[in-house]
Design an enzyme around this catalytic site. Structure first.
Site, mmCIF file in Angstrom:
data_model
loop_
_atom_site.group_PDB
_atom_site.id
_atom_site.type_symbol
_atom_site.label_atom_id
_atom_site.label_comp_id
_atom_site.label_asym_id
_atom_site.label_seq_id
_atom_site.Cartn_x
_atom_site.Cartn_y
_atom_site.Cartn_z
ATOM 1 N N ARG A 45 0.834 -1.218 0.000
ATOM 2 C CA ARG A 45 0.000 0.000 0.000
ATOM 3 C C ARG A 45 0.860 1.256 0.000
ATOM 4 O O ARG A 45 0.471 2.286 -0.500
ATOM 5 C CB ARG A 45 -0.930 -0.005 1.219
ATOM 6 C CG ARG A 45 -2.193 -0.839 0.956
ATOM 7 C CD ARG A 45 -3.255 -0.484 1.960
ATOM 8 N NE ARG A 45 -2.757 -0.837 3.299
ATOM 9 C CZ ARG A 45 -3.250 -1.827 4.019
ATOM 10 N NH1 ARG A 45 -4.253 -2.532 3.574
ATOM 11 N NH2 ARG A 45 -2.759 -2.110 5.202
ATOM 12 N N ARG A 46 2.052 1.168 0.596
ATOM 13 C CA ARG A 46 2.947 2.332 0.573
ATOM 14 C C ARG A 46 4.389 1.836 0.518
ATOM 15 O O ARG A 46 4.666 0.659 0.836
ATOM 16 C CB ARG A 46 2.716 3.237 1.782
ATOM 17 C CG ARG A 46 2.965 2.594 3.131
ATOM 18 C CD ARG A 46 2.506 3.483 4.269
ATOM 19 N NE ARG A 46 1.063 3.438 4.432
ATOM 20 C CZ ARG A 46 0.401 2.515 5.134
ATOM 21 N NH1 ARG A 46 1.060 1.557 5.753
ATOM 22 N NH2 ARG A 46 -0.907 2.518 5.225
ATOM 23 N N VAL A 130 7.383 -19.157 12.973
ATOM 24 C CA VAL A 130 7.691 -19.586 14.343
ATOM 25 C C VAL A 130 9.147 -19.255 14.680
ATOM 26 O O VAL A 130 10.068 -19.686 13.977
ATOM 27 C CB VAL A 130 7.460 -21.106 14.523
ATOM 28 C CG1 VAL A 130 7.797 -21.535 15.946
ATOM 29 C CG2 VAL A 130 6.025 -21.474 14.178
ATOM 30 N N LYS A 203 2.075 -20.010 17.479
ATOM 31 C CA LYS A 203 3.341 -20.677 17.133
ATOM 32 C C LYS A 203 3.359 -22.121 17.659
ATOM 33 O O LYS A 203 3.828 -23.033 16.978
ATOM 34 C CB LYS A 203 4.513 -19.874 17.697
ATOM 35 C CG LYS A 203 4.649 -18.493 17.033
ATOM 36 C CD LYS A 203 5.588 -17.586 17.816
ATOM 37 C CE LYS A 203 5.714 -16.219 17.162
ATOM 38 N NZ LYS A 203 6.340 -15.219 18.035
ATOM 39 N N GLY A 300 12.143 -9.352 13.905
ATOM 40 C CA GLY A 300 13.016 -8.348 13.290
ATOM 41 C C GLY A 300 13.210 -8.616 11.805
ATOM 42 O O GLY A 300 13.002 -9.732 11.315
HETATM 43 N N1 HSE Z 1 5.613 -10.156 18.757
HETATM 44 C C1 HSE Z 1 6.389 -11.297 18.412
HETATM 45 C C2 HSE Z 1 7.358 -11.537 19.540
HETATM 46 C C3 HSE Z 1 7.114 -11.057 17.115
HETATM 47 O O1 HSE Z 1 7.449 -10.687 20.434
HETATM 48 O O2 HSE Z 1 7.995 -12.566 19.574
HETATM 49 C C4 HSE Z 1 7.462 -12.271 16.331
HETATM 50 O O3 HSE Z 1 6.457 -13.172 16.154
#
Ligand code: HSE
Length: 434
Positions: A45-46, A130, A203, A300
């Site tokens: 979208r951007r 995961v 997960k 990340g």
């Molecule tokens: N919010 C998730 C965490 C990011 O803190 O592990 C990755 O799934």
């Protein structure tokens, strides 16, 4: 050699990380695949200033990527379960392979997606869903494929682990650390997903299916968050020689599968207890290999992009191989998934940590220990805090292994005593013995 043509939908943190890795490591990746990987289309979208999309076709409608006839692999990195589901199903219907980092999508809609992909003869891969950069799904589905997996236990939410680490190391309050985690960009858009265990449950659902060859069953995961944990319990656990971690646990008991996410006391000396900050780690016990531990960054741009690109590479290598001959979506072939039941939480057997506040009166401890023994619950350790006269007294105790139903019954009786004040805290314990 013709390049493998990839379309990327979503250019947030993971999307930009994926584009950057595909570009900066293009030569090395082409050597691994045997042909170049070309980003032929981006749907976003951007723009994202974190990555350079010059020379790549960019559409503002992400669905354009799923419709583009030249694309071999659609990479879904938009998140959420609505548009993402539509996009993935459209890509599959158009005969494209799919890579996604979307844990909620796979945990909640994976069975539907795999069945559509199977019918169409295309592949779906989701290593990044995961533990970010930790290749735990490939480890379970391929590296440990010789084993009957006994259990998997993991720190699979970095935000939660960061909060617990800060609370323990610096004596900070839960709410204060959560704010910092959000500012640092670790937390999910809705931080309750992190602190109430939903992200970890997504997960764990995926881990359990690949570990045991069972269908994805997100709604059957028992989920308890960390928002009610206090510094007092964290400190008391340390005094007993334990550390509190927010674990996802999947265990094959022989009678069924335990699927649970909750704060857990683990012995300080196990490696998992030393996993601090935003790092993730998953411990797997296989019958042949014994205990194994996988550790790394769970979120990340770089770590998650690393896992996404690994899936693209694997797909690029096997594009011409018949779908039936590739690694199955869940490591086990879809037609032989087992119907092992998922067990209810009150059938779990484990030791417990208990904290209660009582009036400082003769016979109070005797009443508590009598009720515990009537329910066949044996105490392993106990301490009572010294307080000023006439003040309520906190008592902390550790039990030996007990059936959760029995501890619930015992604690209900104890809570009804006049001398017991307020709510009783109880936290499950796992010894993580292989
Ligand atoms: N919010 C998730 C965490 C990011 O803190 O592990 C990755 O799934």
């Amino acid at each position: 050699m013709n390049p493998v043509k990839v379309g990327i939908a979503g250019l947030g943190t993971v999307g930009s990380g994926t584009v950057n890795i595909l570009r900066s490591n293009a030569d090395e990746i082409a050597r691994r695949v045997g042909r170049p990987i070309e980003i032929a289309h981006i749907g976003a979208r951007r723009d994202n200033p974190a990555c350079d999309t010059r020379g790549i076709r960019v559409s503002r409608d992400v669905m354009d990527v799923a419709r583009d006839p030249q694309i071999d692999i659609v990479v879904e990195l938009i998140g959420g379960t609505t548009t993402a589901r539509e996009l993935v199903l459209a890509a599959i219907a158009n005969g494209k392979h799919v890579v996604t980092a979307n844990k909620a999508l796979i945990a909640e809609h994976g069975n539907e997606i795999f069945s559509a992909a199977h019918a169409k003869g295309v592949d779906v891969a989701f290593e990044a869903a995961v533990a970010g950069g930790v290749p735990i799904l490939k480890a379970l589905g391929e590296g440990l494929a010789a084993n009957r997996i006994k259990w998997v236990a993991g720190i699979i939410n970095g935000t939660g682990n960061f909060i617990l680490t800060e609370m323990r190391d610096k004596g900070r309050d839960f709410a204060d650390v959560l704010k910092e985690a959000q500012a640092l960009g670790y937390a999910e858009a809705d931080p309750t997903f992190d602190v109430e265990g939903i992200d970890a449950a997504h997960k764990l659902t995926i881990l359990a299916s690949i570990a045991f060859g069972i269908p994805l069953q997100f709604s059957r995961v028992y989920t308890e968050g960390i928002s009610r944990l206090t510094r007092e319990d964290i400190a008391a656990a340390e005094q007993f020689g334990y550390r509190i971690k927010h674990l996802g646990i999947a265990k094959d008991t022989g009678n069924g599968i335990e699927l649970r996410v909750h704060p857990t006391l683990i012995p300080q000396e196990v490696l998992l207890a030393s996993v601090n900050g935003v790092m993730n780690a998953v411990m797997v016990d296989g019958d042949a290999v014994g205990p194994t531990l996988f550790y790394g960054a769970g979120a990340g741009a770089g770590p998650t992009g690393s896992a996404v690109v690994a899936d693209i590479i694997e797909m690029g290598r096997s594009l011409t191989i018949d779908h039936e001959l590739r690694v199955p979506y869940l490591g086990f072939h879809t037609d032989v998934l087992s119907d092992h039941p998922v067990l209810p939480i009150d059938g779990v057997v484990c030791p417990f940590y208990i904290r209660l506040l009582v009036q400082d009166r003769t016979g109070v401890l005797a009443d508590i220990t009598r009720i515990l023994s009537q329910h066949r619950i044996s105490i392993e350790a106990m301490f009572q805090k010294d307080v000023d006269d006439d003040q309520p007294v906190p008592i902390m105790l550790m039990t030996h292994s007990v059936l959760e139903r029995d501890i619930n019954d015992a604690l209900a009786e104890i809570a009804a005593l006049d001398t017991v004040l307020g709510d009783i805290v109880r936290i499950r314990v796992e010894l993580l013995k292989a």
